[in-house]
Design a protein around this motif. Structure first.
Motif, PDB file in Angstrom:
ATOM      1  N   VAL A 199      23.855  -9.980 -74.579  1.00 50.15           N
ATOM      2  CA  VAL A 199      23.131  -9.150 -73.618  1.00 50.15           C
ATOM      3  C   VAL A 199      24.115  -8.656 -72.569  1.00 50.15           C
ATOM      4  N   THR A 200      24.065  -7.375 -72.269  1.00 53.25           N
ATOM      5  CA  THR A 200      24.903  -6.783 -71.231  1.00 53.25           C
ATOM      6  C   THR A 200      23.996  -6.096 -70.224  1.00 53.25           C
ATOM      7  N   TRP A 201      24.267  -6.318 -68.947  1.00 54.14           N
ATOM      8  CA  TRP A 201      23.419  -5.782 -67.872  1.00 54.14           C
ATOM      9  C   TRP A 201      24.252  -4.818 -67.038  1.00 54.14           C
ATOM     10  N   ILE A 202      23.812  -3.559 -67.001  1.00 54.80           N
ATOM     11  CA  ILE A 202      24.440  -2.554 -66.152  1.00 54.80           C
ATOM     12  C   ILE A 202      23.588  -2.409 -64.895  1.00 54.80           C
ATOM     13  N   ALA A 203      24.195  -2.506 -63.737  1.00 51.89           N
ATOM     14  CA  ALA A 203      23.444  -2.429 -62.486  1.00 51.89           C
ATOM     15  C   ALA A 203      22.955  -1.010 -62.237  1.00 51.89           C
ATOM     16  N   GLY A 204      21.779  -0.927 -61.601  1.00 49.30           N
ATOM     17  CA  GLY A 204      21.229   0.365 -61.202  1.00 49.30           C
ATOM     18  C   GLY A 204      21.014   0.410 -59.701  1.00 49.30           C
ATOM     19  N   ASN A 205      20.379   1.462 -59.231  1.00 53.46           N
ATOM     20  CA  ASN A 205      20.165   1.596 -57.791  1.00 53.46           C
ATOM     21  C   ASN A 205      19.190   0.547 -57.250  1.00 53.46           C
ATOM     22  N   HIS A 206      18.305   0.024 -58.081  1.00 54.54           N
ATOM     23  CA  HIS A 206      17.389  -1.007 -57.595  1.00 54.54           C
ATOM     24  C   HIS A 206      18.090  -2.361 -57.476  1.00 54.54           C
ATOM     25  N   GLU A 207      19.040  -2.649 -58.332  1.00 55.71           N
ATOM     26  CA  GLU A 207      19.840  -3.857 -58.146  1.00 55.71           C
ATOM     27  C   GLU A 207      20.660  -3.767 -56.858  1.00 55.71           C
ATOM     28  N   TYR A 247      29.923   0.914 -69.446  1.00 53.44           N
ATOM     29  CA  TYR A 247      30.110   0.001 -70.574  1.00 53.44           C
ATOM     30  C   TYR A 247      30.377   0.838 -71.811  1.00 53.44           C
ATOM     31  N   GLN A 248      31.425   0.491 -72.548  1.00 53.43           N
ATOM     32  CA  GLN A 248      31.863   1.297 -73.680  1.00 53.43           C
ATOM     33  C   GLN A 248      31.729   0.531 -74.982  1.00 53.43           C
ATOM     34  N   ILE A 249      31.110   1.162 -75.969  1.00 54.44           N
ATOM     35  CA  ILE A 249      31.107   0.660 -77.346  1.00 54.44           C
ATOM     36  C   ILE A 249      31.537   1.815 -78.233  1.00 54.44           C
ATOM     37  N   GLY A 250      32.628   1.651 -78.953  1.00 55.70           N
ATOM     38  CA  GLY A 250      33.099   2.732 -79.810  1.00 55.70           C
ATOM     39  C   GLY A 250      33.265   4.019 -79.031  1.00 55.70           C
ATOM     40  N   GLU A 251      32.624   5.087 -79.511  1.00 53.26           N
ATOM     41  CA  GLU A 251      32.739   6.387 -78.866  1.00 53.26           C
ATOM     42  C   GLU A 251      31.586   6.661 -77.898  1.00 53.26           C
ATOM     43  N   ASN A 275      30.660  11.006 -74.794  1.00 47.58           N
ATOM     44  CA  ASN A 275      29.303  10.617 -75.167  1.00 47.58           C
ATOM     45  C   ASN A 275      28.766   9.609 -74.157  1.00 47.58           C
ATOM     46  N   THR A 276      27.641   9.929 -73.543  1.00 52.69           N
ATOM     47  CA  THR A 276      27.107   9.085 -72.471  1.00 52.69           C
ATOM     48  C   THR A 276      25.599   8.921 -72.633  1.00 52.69           C
ATOM     49  N   VAL A 327      17.885   3.239 -79.619  1.00 53.45           N
ATOM     50  CA  VAL A 327      18.362   2.456 -80.764  1.00 53.45           C
ATOM     51  C   VAL A 327      19.590   3.181 -81.302  1.00 53.45           C
ATOM     52  N   ILE A 328      20.696   2.479 -81.420  1.00 55.50           N
ATOM     53  CA  ILE A 328      21.938   3.126 -81.822  1.00 55.50           C
ATOM     54  C   ILE A 328      22.699   2.242 -82.809  1.00 55.50           C
ATOM     55  N   TYR A 329      23.201   2.856 -83.871  1.00 51.59           N
ATOM     56  CA  TYR A 329      23.961   2.146 -84.889  1.00 51.59           C
ATOM     57  C   TYR A 329      25.406   2.645 -84.863  1.00 51.59           C
ATOM     58  N   PHE A 330      26.338   1.721 -84.754  1.00 48.92           N
ATOM     59  CA  PHE A 330      27.769   2.055 -84.707  1.00 48.92           C
ATOM     60  C   PHE A 330      28.438   1.753 -86.039  1.00 48.92           C
ATOM     61  N   ASN A 331      29.266   2.697 -86.480  1.00 48.54           N
ATOM     62  CA  ASN A 331      30.120   2.453 -87.641  1.00 48.54           C
ATOM     63  C   ASN A 331      31.380   1.719 -87.192  1.00 48.54           C
ATOM     64  N   ASP A 332      32.135   1.226 -88.150  1.00 50.57           N
ATOM     65  CA  ASP A 332      33.363   0.493 -87.827  1.00 50.57           C
ATOM     66  C   ASP A 332      34.357   1.345 -87.049  1.00 50.57           C
ATOM     67  N   ASP A 333      34.343   2.665 -87.267  1.00 47.24           N
ATOM     68  CA  ASP A 333      35.305   3.530 -86.579  1.00 47.24           C
ATOM     69  C   ASP A 333      34.831   3.979 -85.202  1.00 47.24           C
ATOM     70  N   GLY A 334      33.677   3.454 -84.737  1.00 49.05           N
ATOM     71  CA  GLY A 334      33.190   3.787 -83.407  1.00 49.05           C
ATOM     72  C   GLY A 334      32.214   4.939 -83.353  1.00 49.05           C
ATOM     73  N   THR A 335      32.090   5.699 -84.445  1.00 47.11           N
ATOM     74  CA  THR A 335      31.083   6.756 -84.485  1.00 47.11           C
ATOM     75  C   THR A 335      29.691   6.128 -84.566  1.00 47.11           C
ATOM     76  N   PHE A 336      28.677   6.924 -84.311  1.00 41.89           N
ATOM     77  CA  PHE A 336      27.341   6.333 -84.202  1.00 41.89           C
ATOM     78  C   PHE A 336      26.255   7.332 -84.571  1.00 41.89           C
ATOM     79  N   ASN A 337      25.079   6.798 -84.830  1.00 40.76           N
ATOM     80  CA  ASN A 337      23.836   7.563 -84.911  1.00 40.76           C
ATOM     81  C   ASN A 337      22.839   6.926 -83.956  1.00 40.76           C
ATOM     82  N   HIS A 338      22.146   7.754 -83.198  1.00 42.07           N
ATOM     83  CA  HIS A 338      21.219   7.202 -82.213  1.00 42.07           C
ATOM     84  C   HIS A 338      19.809   7.754 -82.414  1.00 42.07           C
TER      85      HIS A 338
END
Length: 359
Positions: A199-207, A247-251, A275-276, A327-338
């Motif tokens: 689990v990864t938590w990114i802070a927002g304005n309410h935090e 937070y970065q995962i692949g691309e 990609n954001t 929902v996002i699926y990452f390939n080994d090379d960092g590309t993805f489908n969301h």
């Protein structure tokens, strides 16, 4: 002659104390049997022991329906029990070790794919319980598919009790408490950690409200009030990304979001340059462009929210908010489908695996 009270053994004593403090004290013997896997008789004995020695733990927690609290916990987390609830809330016997949800066996990601789910703007606690129906449906998907990682994309907790907008307004603060936010937030983190390994938590304005409150009241709390301490993130091994970070995962890059203007997706892509995926604006909006000279597309995607729409400050005005998550699926090379499962009725959706999930 009164029954002799037997002191619980130290290990179970500590577990019970944690359970009571986490859920806040309207704990019933039934809850303790599920949480600690002990007999009902032992649960009664523990409660009696605590009522006599820790009476301060049994203060009433305002505006929490603990029966619903227990039911949410049992429905979402407890796989040791052989019971489930039907639509009327009645207990039904199920085959031992069966899933707590009436769904097929969990889906495994294809070999080489990394399955990630991102939940933005949950704004816990819910209006009448643990979380809103949209968030409950998303949690059922998480429990059924067991993703490799869950990302909390900011505004996980609302922290209305610490809001500067409510300062000096006793009527607004009635029924709000930071302790209630902590109990519910920790409980939902427990749920998530039973369904995924990371689990990864990114802070927002309410935090951010927590630090702003500490800055205004340094003599009252010092440096005690801190998100990572309040939710035991170090002990949980949950990475906490500050609001100004990403937070970065692949691309793909994940942030909470820094704008809610009309064309916020285009503005976000211009600012991030890659990609954001983000929240904050509570709606669904995307903007894409081709990189030059590679011709490779990049996209900024706002992923909706999992909160309610009728907050008092909205004053029942029309809104562009949408209940959805990523929902996002990452390939080994960092590309993805969301994919963005959208909940038009605010409580159900059809997932990329073709199954329907409903609160």
């Amino acid at each position: 002659m009164a029954d002799k009270l037997i002191t619980p053994d130290p290990i179970k004593l500590r577990l019970t104390l944690n359970a009571l403090e986490t859920l806040g004290l309207h704990c019933t013997p039934r809850y303790l049997t599920l949480k600690l896997n002990c007999s009902l008789r032992t649960a009664h004995r523990y409660l009696k022991w605590y009522r006599e020695r820790r009476p301060e733990l049994f203060r009433v927690v305002e505006r929490i329906d603990m029966d619903e609290f227990e039911r949410d916990w049992r429905l979402v987390t407890d796989k040791r029990t052989n019971e489930k609830l039907n639509d009327q809330g009645l207990l039904l016997k199920e085959e031992k070790n069966a899933s707590v949800f009436p769904m097929q066996r969990p889906i495994s990601s294809a070999k080489g794919l990394r399955h990630v789910v991102a939940l933005f703007d949950m704004h816990l606690p819910g209006r009448h319980g643990l979380m809103e129906p949209a968030a409950q449906a998303a949690m059922k998907y998480i429990y059924d598919t067991k993703p490799d990682e869950v990302i909390l994309g900011g505004d996980f907790i609302t922290f209305d009790s610490l809001s500067s907008w409510n300062a000096g307004k006793p009527g607004k603060l009635k029924g709000l408490s930071t302790s209630r936010d902590l109990k519910i937030g920790n409980l939902v983190l427990d749920m998530l950690q039973q369904a995924t390994n990371k689990v990864t938590w990114i802070a927002g304005n309410h935090e951010r409200r927590v630090q702003e409150w500490v800055d205004k009241h340094p003599n009252q709390v010092g440096d005690i009030l801190d998100i990572q301490q309040m939710f035991r993130l170090y002990d949980r091994s949950i990475d906490y990304i500050p609001e100004s970070g990403f937070y970065q995962i692949g691309e793909a890059r994940f942030i909470h979001g820094f704008t809610a203007q009309k064309y916020h997706a285009a503005h976000t892509l211009a600012g991030m340059g890659t990609n954001t995926f983000y929240g904050h604006a509570h709606d669904i909006q995307s903007f894409s462009q081709l990189r030059f000279p590679s011709g490779k597309p990049i996209i900024a995607q706002c992923c909706g929210c999992l909160c309610r729409f009728d907050y008092e400050y909205m004053q029942r005005k029309p809104t562009k908010w949408v209940n959805a998550f990523l929902v996002i699926y990452f390939n080994d090379d960092g590309t993805f489908n969301h994919y963005l499962p959208v909940m038009a009725d605010c409580k159900s959706f059809v997932a990329p695996n073709g199954r329907r999930y409903s609160a």
